[in-house]
Design an enzyme around this catalytic site. Structure first.
Site, PDB file in Angstrom:
ATOM      1  N   LYS A 204       0.910  -1.130  -0.061  1.00  0.00           N
ATOM      2  CA  LYS A 204       0.013  -0.028  -0.003  1.00  0.00           C
ATOM      3  C   LYS A 204       0.849   1.253   0.098  1.00  0.00           C
ATOM      4  O   LYS A 204       1.396   1.396   0.929  1.00  0.00           O
ATOM      5  CB  LYS A 204      -0.715   0.062   1.438  1.00  0.00           C
ATOM      6  CG  LYS A 204      -2.012   1.029   0.952  1.00  0.00           C
ATOM      7  CD  LYS A 204      -2.518   1.705   2.073  1.00  0.00           C
ATOM      8  CE  LYS A 204      -1.659   2.955   2.819  1.00  0.00           C
ATOM      9  NZ  LYS A 204      -1.689   4.081   1.945  1.00  0.00           N
ATOM     10  N   CYS A 313      13.735  10.596   7.280  1.00  0.00           N
ATOM     11  CA  CYS A 313      13.579  10.266   8.662  1.00  0.00           C
ATOM     12  C   CYS A 313      14.740  10.056   9.327  1.00  0.00           C
ATOM     13  O   CYS A 313      14.677  10.437  10.739  1.00  0.00           O
ATOM     14  CB  CYS A 313      13.059   8.846   8.787  1.00  0.00           C
ATOM     15  SG  CYS A 313      13.802   7.452   7.852  1.00  0.00           S
TER      16      CYS A 313
END
Ligand code: ADP
Length: 506
Positions: A204, A313
């Site tokens: 996804k 990140c």
């Protein structure tokens, strides 16, 4: 060049014929080797972050679509077409996929740049080349997964000779939920180890940036992977993503994204005891020692935060500088930040693109206001750029302190907070004062100093005289609330296999 000229160019820019043709095609879900419509009938609009204009739409997959995709992946996992392959066949398939990604590198880079906003050169070098190399590295693991033989001391079967084969089975169907900062690369980080290990996948993509994952789906088929081995369901996190997490036939979730969502997913996985790996947020410190080479440390610290517009990140978002060099260092990094060329991803001289979405732009700008209100000193940037698109100028907030929200919370944009330190102990303490522990860097020309600091930092990746270096062979993941598990290298294969001990009493 005035802002209005840039705006004019942005509006007039036309994608290449290949990308235009891809954008014109209606987008569907890729399930069991074919394109299908979502049962929801709903669309998610896709915007060009450089203009804020809609360029495409993808389908909003929901639980019923996830059910179909998981059924296809479960059937493929048990099928002779996939299970019957030799490890060397899986290796060859992954290599073929890497060749196809390399063949279409220009298209994928342009598409990624258009969808995410990043400079096309960066997309080509980091995202697409990184995906090719990752697939090739993981291809090699398919033939190198093996167990060991143990001769136990078990006394319960007198007279029998006992041998234990400790092997690793593929874990099963893997649900892969990825973010929007490196859309193609994150998809490949998830798919490649799963496929090398013999798992099947339901991917996804992030709702903001699904285009390259949909493009990749067809390359997977062209490479020759059997139908159902890789499925791509676009959709919203709380719909398609949550359905994957809840699905009883998904054996493992591999997630990259925010710590907030990671916690929800981690809790959800426990309901069915799914295996879960979480690669989450960070607030990575950059420690610049008095003996740093400033010619390296200034651009190094700047790019630690401004690379990919800070949407990384491991972005070096907290800067700690030795008081002895604080003034020249801050002057240098401020000059570097002001000189960064911010513009649309397609322009060859763009060094930093827009943020991914209007929502992210608003969030980052609001953090800058919070930082100023908390007493941070704005050295450069601090505002949007231009009158269209989601641009934010490279921003430095100085003289911060550990109590401030801008020091504690992940901003995920081109904003760095800076403060000075007096001693190494203080620098280490400041750096470790965080809920996160993903990355950290130390800048020093002294090996002993650098090593002593590096060994005390609580972070999954510590870089000395560099930042954001990442390689498929090197374990990657976070301490503390930056995640659970390690990706890359053998660790990634371990995440996708389940240890099993087979006892033979003969
Ligand atoms: P960001 O804050 O960087 O946008 P998120 O953590 O919100 O990142 O999103 C990363 C991925 O997680 C996206 O694919 C998103 O759709 C998905 N996601 C968001 N919320 C959920 C949820 N409740 N369950 C499963 N997936 C989710």
């Amino acid at each position: 060049m005035g802002v209005s000229t840039v705006t004019q160019q942005q509006s007039n820019h036309q994608p290449s014929a290949a990308v235009a043709a891809f954008l014109r095609r209606p987008k569907q879900l890729w399930i069991d080797g074919t394109w299908v419509d979502s049962v929801s009938g709903r669309a998610i609009e896709v915007y060009d972050p450089a203009t804020g204009r809609q360029i495409d739409s993808v389908q909003a997959g929901v639980a019923a679509d996830v059910d179909r995709a998981v059924a296809a992946a479960s059937a493929a996992f048990e099928s002779a077409a996939w299970r019957g392959l030799r490890p060397a066949d899986r290796e060859a398939l992954l290599w073929r996929l890497s060749d196809l990604v390399a063949r279409d590198a220009d298209i994928l880079a342009e598409l990624e740049s258009l969808d995410n906003g990043k400079p096309v050169g960066l997309a080509r070098m980091v995202d697409v080349n990184g995906a090719v190399e990752y697939l090739r590295y993981m291809a090699g693991w398919a033939t190198k997964i093996h167990g060991r033989v143990i001769h136990p001391s078990f006394a319960g079967l007198p007279g029998a000779e006992i041998t234990v084969n400790a092997v690793r089975d593929p874990v099963g169907v893997v649900g892969q939920i990825v973010p929007w900062n490196f859309p193609l690369l994150m998809a490949v980080w998830k798919l490649a180890p799963a496929l090398a290990a013999g798992c099947t996948c339901v991917l996804k993509p992030a709702e903001q940036t699904s285009l390259t994952a949909l493009y990749l789906a067809e390359l997977v088929a062209e490479a020759g992977f059997p139908a159902g081995v890789v499925n791509v369901v676009t959709g919203l996190g709380h719909e398609a993503g949550a359905a994957l997490v809840a699905h009883p036939d998904v054996a493992k979730i591999a997630f990259t994204g925010s710590t907030e969502v990671g916690k929800i997913i981690g809790r959800g996985c426990m309901d069915t005891m799914k295996r879960v790996s979480l690669e989450l947020g960070g607030k990575s410190p950059v420690i610049v020692c008095a003996d740093a080479d400033l010619d390296k440390a200034i651009p190094g610290a700047a790019m630690a935060i401004f690379f990919n517009a800070g949407q990384v990140c491991t972005a070096g978002s907290r800067l700690y500088v030795d008081a002895k060099i604080y003034e020249p260092f801050m002057a240098g990094i401020a000059a570097f930040a002001s000189g960064i060329k911010v513009g649309p991803g397609w322009a060859p001289d763009t060094q930093m693109g827009p943020l991914v979405s209007a929502e992210q732009q608003a969030r980052v700008l609001s953090y800058i206001e919070i930082g100023k209100a908390e007493g941070g000193e704005l050295l450069v940037g601090g505002e949007a750029q231009g009158d269209e698109g989601y641009f934010v100028k490279p921003t430095i907030l100085a003289n911060v302190n550990p109590a401030m929200r801008v020091v504690r919370e992940e901003i995920f944009g081109p904003v760095v907070v800076a403060q000075k330190f007096a001693t190494i102990d203080e620098a280490v303490k400041l750096a470790n004062t965080s809920d996160y522990g993903l990355g950290a860097s130390v800048w020093s020309e002294g090996l002993s100093t650098a090593h002593r600091i590096a060994s005390r930092l609580q972070a999954g990746s510590v870089w000395v005289n560099c930042h954001n270096a990442i390689d498929p062979a090197v374990p990657f993941g976070g301490f503390k609330q930056s995640g659970l598990g390690r990706e890359h290298g053998e660790e990634a294969i371990n995440l996708h296999t389940e240890p099993k001990s087979i006892w033979y009493a003969v």
